[in-house]
Design a protein around this motif. Structure first.
Motif, short mmCIF file in Angstrom:
data_model
loop_
_atom_site.label_atom_id
_atom_site.label_comp_id
_atom_site.label_asym_id
_atom_site.label_seq_id
_atom_site.Cartn_x
_atom_site.Cartn_y
_atom_site.Cartn_z
N CYS B 49 0.73 -1.23 -0.05
CA CYS B 49 0.15 0.22 -0.08
C CYS B 49 0.71 1.33 0.12
O CYS B 49 0.20 2.23 0.17
CB CYS B 49 -0.94 -0.17 1.01
N GLY B 52 -0.17 3.34 -3.01
CA GLY B 52 -1.57 3.86 -2.85
C GLY B 52 -1.55 5.03 -1.92
O GLY B 52 -2.19 5.97 -2.16
N GLU B 53 -0.99 4.96 -0.85
CA GLU B 53 -0.72 6.04 0.03
C GLU B 53 -0.08 7.31 -0.74
O GLU B 53 -0.70 8.24 -0.36
CB GLU B 53 0.06 5.75 1.29
N PHE B 55 -0.15 8.01 -3.70
CA PHE B 55 -1.13 8.64 -4.55
C PHE B 55 -2.19 9.24 -3.80
O PHE B 55 -2.42 10.44 -4.35
CB PHE B 55 -1.84 7.34 -5.36
#
Lengths: 166, 202
Positions: B49, B52-53, B55
């Motif tokens: 992740c 994702g974080e 982003f």
């Protein structure tokens, strides 16, 4: 989902200061997703799985903006790894809004696991949650979840069930 | 190519960017290779992740350059993020994947890139991240960093590095919570925002 319930969700999100919504669409909230997409004050980010959505929401928290993860409650199972790492490991909160699949009244066999696992998994993660079945309680539930998560710096969840989603 | 040398080169290019990184030895290496970026870096211990974080941070701060320092094992854990980046096309996110072809922090078992058939840069391109490249030399890596930091499209660099942890480096002592507070206070100070504000008195 009635349009009045969709409106209540969006009112609650705006009152809580949410500007980013990560979602993986589901059937019980199907009227909610296009309404979120169409709202000019909200950026929606469709994701490939709910754990990815949790990670993105965590990143939005770090920016000072507010995000919510919208999903079916089955998505909780896909989210547990990043939720545990971010929440318990670093204190990075994610607020979740879930449809309550598999509660009493469910008539799909495949949705039964979602109902059976949701509350024990939230309890295992020590995530406080509120099950809302009254449309009039949606807005306050959402703002309460954000108040708590921004005091605790930990996840919280709202599950919408009953006649709200059926 | 050594990851630590790449980090040193990257660090020389950074001033006010924000960095999110994981995992294992790369955390301690970045802590030493770019000491001026410590407060601007969120050190995580996560698989799957980090990008994702990063982003999400880039979405929240669209005027700020954000860098994800991901790993082969971490990216393989959720390849879907590449499809999301392909669709969303963030203008301020540079993703660097330290691809040592192993899970180094647990002793070096192979990841799926070790057999030579899995090409993470090609997967990124096929997911809509057109600017995705593999670097095998320090010169290539440095040139790609220059281009990636100046790009206004999502940019991915897969850095093929060896699996040798830089010897003699100082271990970072802080945990995830302390790291988060340091990072959040840095973002608050540099952005003029309040993220974790005072408690109400009521």
């Amino acid at each position: 989902m009635k349009s009045t319930a969709v409106d209540a969700v969006i009112r609650g999100l705006k009152k809580a200061g949410v500007t980013v919504v990560c979602y993986l669409p589901d059937s019980l909230f199907k009227e909610l997703y296009p309404a979120l997409d169409a709202d000019p004050d909200i950026r929606t980010i469709p994701v490939t799985n709910e754990g990815e959505g949790a990670a993105i929401c965590g990143g939005v928290f770090l920016s000072g903006k507010r995000a919510v993860l919208v999903m079916e409650n089955s998505g909780l199972r896909a989210s547990v790894e990043p939720l545990a790492r971010m929440g318990l490991g670093a204190g990075i909160p994610v607020v979740m809004l879930m449809s309550y699949r598999g509660e009493l009244g469910e008539n799909n066999w495949w949705a039964i696991p979602h109902g059976i696992t949701m509350e024990p998994m939230l309890d295992a993660l020590r995530v406080p949650y509120r099950v809302v079945r009254d449309e009039d309680a949606i807005e306050e539930a959402i703002t309460d979840a954000f108040s708590w998560s921004y005091a605790a710096y930990y996840h919280s969840a709202i599950a919408l069930g009953g006649s709200i989603v059926r | 190519m050594k990851r630590y040398d790449c980090m040193t080169k990257l660090g020389e290019r950074l001033t006010d960017e924000l960095v999110i990184l994981s995992l294992g030895g790369s955390v301690d290496e970045w802590y030493n290779a770019a000491p001026h970026m410590r407060a601007a870096s969120l050190f995580q211990q996560q698989l799957g992740c980090v990008t994702g974080e990063a982003f999400g941070l880039a979405v929240g701060l669209p005027h700020r350059q954000v860098i994800s320092l991901d790993t082969d094992g971490g990216l393989l854990f959720n390849l879907g993020i590449l499809a999301t980046l392909g669709n969303e096309q963030p203008e301020n996110l540079l993703t660097i994947v330290w691809d040592n072809q192993m899970y180094l922090s647990i002793g070096g078992p192979r990841t799926h890139t070790a057999a030579g058939r899995v090409d993470l840069a090609a997967i990124a391109r096929a997911s809509g991240v057109e600017k995705a490249f593999t670097a095998t030399t320090l010169e290539e890596f440095d040139a790609l960093c220059a281009e990636g930091l100046a790009a206004s499209v999502p940019y991915v660099i897969v850095a093929k590095v060896d699996g040798v942890l830089q010897p003699g480096i100082k271990r970072k002592h802080s945990d995830g919570r302390e790291d988060k507070y340091i990072f959040v206070r840095h973002v608050e100070e540099t952005e003029g925002v309040v993220i974790m504000g005072p408690s109400e008195h009521n």
